[in-house]
Design a protein around this motif. Sequence first.
Motif, mmCIF file in Angstrom:
data_model
loop_
_atom_site.group_PDB
_atom_site.id
_atom_site.type_symbol
_atom_site.label_atom_id
_atom_site.label_comp_id
_atom_site.label_asym_id
_atom_site.label_seq_id
_atom_site.Cartn_x
_atom_site.Cartn_y
_atom_site.Cartn_z
ATOM 1 N N ALA A 139 -7.610 -34.462 25.431
ATOM 2 C CA ALA A 139 -8.161 -33.120 25.625
ATOM 3 C C ALA A 139 -7.140 -32.048 25.268
ATOM 4 O O ALA A 139 -7.482 -31.011 24.676
ATOM 5 C CB ALA A 139 -8.622 -32.955 27.073
ATOM 6 N N ALA A 142 -7.050 -31.577 21.517
ATOM 7 C CA ALA A 142 -8.151 -30.764 21.001
ATOM 8 C C ALA A 142 -7.882 -29.279 21.207
ATOM 9 O O ALA A 142 -8.190 -28.451 20.339
ATOM 10 C CB ALA A 142 -9.458 -31.174 21.670
ATOM 11 N N GLU A 143 -7.300 -28.916 22.336
ATOM 12 C CA GLU A 143 -6.960 -27.504 22.581
ATOM 13 C C GLU A 143 -5.904 -27.022 21.592
ATOM 14 O O GLU A 143 -5.988 -25.890 21.078
ATOM 15 C CB GLU A 143 -6.460 -27.338 24.018
ATOM 16 C CG GLU A 143 -7.542 -27.548 25.067
ATOM 17 C CD GLU A 143 -6.998 -27.483 26.485
ATOM 18 O OE1 GLU A 143 -5.771 -27.252 26.644
ATOM 19 O OE2 GLU A 143 -7.785 -27.657 27.429
ATOM 20 N N ASP A 146 -7.519 -26.419 18.276
ATOM 21 C CA ASP A 146 -8.264 -25.159 18.284
ATOM 22 C C ASP A 146 -7.334 -23.966 18.093
ATOM 23 O O ASP A 146 -7.615 -23.068 17.285
ATOM 24 C CB ASP A 146 -9.033 -25.030 19.604
ATOM 25 C CG ASP A 146 -9.764 -23.709 19.719
ATOM 26 O OD1 ASP A 146 -10.763 -23.517 19.016
ATOM 27 O OD2 ASP A 146 -9.300 -22.843 20.505
ATOM 28 N N LEU A 197 -9.715 -40.853 20.465
ATOM 29 C CA LEU A 197 -10.534 -39.892 21.199
ATOM 30 C C LEU A 197 -10.043 -38.474 20.923
ATOM 31 O O LEU A 197 -10.853 -37.558 20.691
ATOM 32 C CB LEU A 197 -10.472 -40.207 22.689
ATOM 33 C CG LEU A 197 -11.325 -39.341 23.609
ATOM 34 C CD1 LEU A 197 -12.801 -39.506 23.301
ATOM 35 C CD2 LEU A 197 -11.032 -39.677 25.072
ATOM 36 N N GLY A 198 -8.723 -38.288 20.931
ATOM 37 C CA GLY A 198 -8.169 -36.978 20.592
ATOM 38 C C GLY A 198 -8.540 -36.558 19.185
ATOM 39 O O GLY A 198 -8.856 -35.383 18.930
ATOM 40 N N LEU A 201 -12.218 -35.348 19.271
ATOM 41 C CA LEU A 201 -12.311 -34.036 19.908
ATOM 42 C C LEU A 201 -11.710 -32.955 19.016
ATOM 43 O O LEU A 201 -12.226 -31.824 18.955
ATOM 44 C CB LEU A 201 -11.592 -34.072 21.253
ATOM 45 C CG LEU A 201 -12.213 -34.977 22.329
ATOM 46 C CD1 LEU A 201 -11.285 -35.089 23.533
ATOM 47 C CD2 LEU A 201 -13.586 -34.451 22.749
ATOM 48 N N ALA A 204 -14.125 -31.866 16.235
ATOM 49 C CA ALA A 204 -15.096 -30.877 16.717
ATOM 50 C C ALA A 204 -14.454 -29.490 16.811
ATOM 51 O O ALA A 204 -15.076 -28.477 16.447
ATOM 52 C CB ALA A 204 -15.650 -31.305 18.066
ATOM 53 N N ALA A 205 -13.210 -29.428 17.305
ATOM 54 C CA ALA A 205 -12.527 -28.141 17.419
ATOM 55 C C ALA A 205 -12.291 -27.526 16.051
ATOM 56 O O ALA A 205 -12.465 -26.308 15.860
ATOM 57 C CB ALA A 205 -11.202 -28.327 18.157
ATOM 58 N N ASP A 271 -17.630 -42.273 24.368
ATOM 59 C CA ASP A 271 -16.375 -42.146 23.638
ATOM 60 C C ASP A 271 -16.524 -42.503 22.161
ATOM 61 O O ASP A 271 -15.989 -41.814 21.278
ATOM 62 C CB ASP A 271 -15.295 -43.039 24.249
ATOM 63 C CG ASP A 271 -14.683 -42.467 25.512
ATOM 64 O OD1 ASP A 271 -15.106 -41.377 25.937
ATOM 65 O OD2 ASP A 271 -13.772 -43.123 26.061
ATOM 66 N N VAL A 274 -17.843 -39.835 20.013
ATOM 67 C CA VAL A 274 -16.833 -38.804 19.734
ATOM 68 C C VAL A 274 -15.880 -39.269 18.646
ATOM 69 O O VAL A 274 -15.576 -38.538 17.700
ATOM 70 C CB VAL A 274 -16.063 -38.450 21.017
ATOM 71 C CG1 VAL A 274 -14.925 -37.469 20.713
ATOM 72 C CG2 VAL A 274 -17.000 -37.858 22.060
#
Length: 437
Positions: A139, A142-143, A146, A197-198, A201, A204-205, A271, A274
Amino acid sequence: MPDFPADFRWGVSTSAYQIEGATAADGRGPSIWDTFAREPGRIVDASTGDEACDHYHRYAEDTALLAGLGVSAYRFSIAWPRVQPTGAGPANAAGLDFYDRLVDGLLAAGVDPVATLFHWDLPQALEDAGGWLNRDTAARFAEYADLTAARLGDRVKLWITLNEPFVHMSLGHGMGVHAPGRVLLFDAFPVAHHQLLGHGLAVAALRARTTSPVAIANNYSPVRLAGDTDADRAAAAAYDALHNRLFTDPLLGLGYPDAPGFDPAVVRDGDLDVVAAPIDVLGVNYYNPTGIRAPEEGSPLPFEIVPLDGYPRTAFDWPVAPDGLRELLLHLRDRYGDALPPIQVTESGCAYDDVPDADGRVHDPERIAYLDGHVRAVHEAIGAGVPVTGYFVWSLLDNWEWAEGFTKRFGLVHVDYPTQRRTPKSSYTWFRDLVRR
């Protein structure tokens, strides 16, 4: 040299920790490699990446080298600790300013920026909280994606989420020879899943911030059987599942293979959807094939890696096998069929002991022969119907080569580390002429 399509992407690659230096400049936080390099016995020559090639201050000079080379693209990585010193929270504006300047300079020079978000330099604060063993790191990644795309997404021409997640898992967490130095063997599977997973995510970002294509760069190694028994073939299948399929099957919607160490308990509902977010390009990093046979009785491993005889060797003692790249590209086509996106060879290169002559010139005929063979292998694969659209040489510069420190040279450009003097090698001229043709 055979002809390539007019829109074929020719490039060179680097990574942040290996060339930037300036590890304490402008608010950058420590990474796992800053920590690891300071632990006694970790680095062959006891060096660190504190200065490396000083690219942070010399990026304009290096951009001029790229312009002189005539490549259409430059693949670099963004240092997560420059953007988020602790791996969380708001962006460090000064860190992003550097990449702003770099990207603008590349575009002014007619070179497409290709940005990798993670090339192994995890912020140390995230490692202290568990690193990639901790699901929360996905997570946080992903931030970070972004924040970075919000600043650079209008100009970067291709985004690569992760570089060689297999190598980061196996050498950094399985065997402990890379940062962060964990020795988990096959208990390192959570690192694999959380990286993927990262990645999903982050895809998507990135899609929310930019229309540029998105990719991942995996390391691949064709398996060469070093025996002819059923046990040898089972060992080869196990190694292939671990090295070549674990990070590709789930990306392309096939789920995880039956690889050594796979733990379904780590994978939560949703998962895999994603992870399988569509990508536009599959980055392929290739250096050499791997010889495999059945292990000795009592071995904790389901395979044994053995040297491959009959090949020239690089300074890393890796076999020089251009046919392995052609074999790999054909195998990807055959294994994944219509699910396979266009491929770009995002790393291809070799280390040799390059020494300036009395006139200060650096001749590296072995590197020229290496690149010539691998470029021809790519052309053969294209002729066989593999959708290869680009080729990046590793690397633009001699650099800090991870656990080998400054003892291995991969560059088209020689770097004298005490003075930081850059000297294009004969391979630089050869590649420049290839790109022009």
